[in-house]
Design a protein around this motif. Structure first.
Motif, PDB file in Angstrom:
ATOM      1  N   THR A 194       1.790   6.340  -7.056  1.00 45.05           N
ATOM      2  CA  THR A 194       0.733   7.264  -7.480  1.00 45.05           C
ATOM      3  C   THR A 194       1.214   8.708  -7.380  1.00 45.05           C
ATOM      4  O   THR A 194       0.974   9.515  -8.286  1.00 45.05           O
ATOM      5  CB  THR A 194      -0.523   7.066  -6.620  1.00 45.05           C
ATOM      6  N   LYS A 195       1.914   9.024  -6.302  1.00 47.46           N
ATOM      7  CA  LYS A 195       2.448  10.378  -6.134  1.00 47.46           C
ATOM      8  C   LYS A 195       3.427  10.712  -7.256  1.00 47.46           C
ATOM      9  O   LYS A 195       3.368  11.797  -7.837  1.00 47.46           O
ATOM     10  CB  LYS A 195       3.128  10.494  -4.774  1.00 47.46           C
ATOM     11  N   GLN A 207       1.014   4.013  -2.996  1.00 48.64           N
ATOM     12  CA  GLN A 207       0.802   5.443  -2.756  1.00 48.64           C
ATOM     13  C   GLN A 207       1.975   6.263  -3.274  1.00 48.64           C
ATOM     14  O   GLN A 207       1.776   7.324  -3.886  1.00 48.64           O
ATOM     15  CB  GLN A 207       0.582   5.698  -1.267  1.00 48.64           C
ATOM     16  N   GLN A 237       0.828  -1.204   0.000  1.00 47.59           N
ATOM     17  CA  GLN A 237       0.000   0.000   0.000  1.00 47.59           C
ATOM     18  C   GLN A 237       0.867   1.260   0.000  1.00 47.59           C
ATOM     19  O   GLN A 237       0.596   2.198  -0.741  1.00 47.59           O
ATOM     20  CB  GLN A 237      -0.927   0.018   1.210  1.00 47.59           C
TER      21      GLN A 237
END
Length: 103
Positions: free
Chosen positions: A52-53, A49, A45
């Motif tokens: 994605t950033k 994240q 996870q």
């Protein structure tokens, strides 16, 4: 007769102890496996994240490049915005690789 009763008591205690130890070991293994799965999911996870950033940073940089070169031509891209984006892209790619290896 007394020896037989004493032997049965000791045998029962040994069997009970063995079953208790076996049950405890099996339960501990299940708990360790569950904890390992949880750690893996937490790491996945965090990595998702971070990825994605990074993707959002790249999208924003591309959008900024598009807006800065809009109707200005290829020469402007080569002299100004393109060099900035290429530097950004090299740094971004390095961060992406580091992010993937941190998994």
């Amino acid at each position: 007769m007394k020896d037989n009763a004493l032997l049965q008591t000791i045998t029962g205690a040994v069997i009970t102890t063995g079953l208790t130890l076996l049950g405890t070991a099996v339960l501990q293994k299940y708990q360790n496996d569950a904890a390992e799965r949880t750690r893996f999911l937490d790491g996945a996870q965090v990595t998702a994240q971070a990825t994605t950033k990074l993707l959002m940073q790249d999208y924003n940089a591309l959008e900024q490049l598009r807006s800065s070169t809009d109707k200005k031509g290829f020469e402007f891209y080569i002299k100004d915005s393109g060099q900035k984006y290429e530097k950004f892209y090299r740094d971004w790619r390095q961060q992406m690789i580091q992010n993937q290896f941190s998994m």
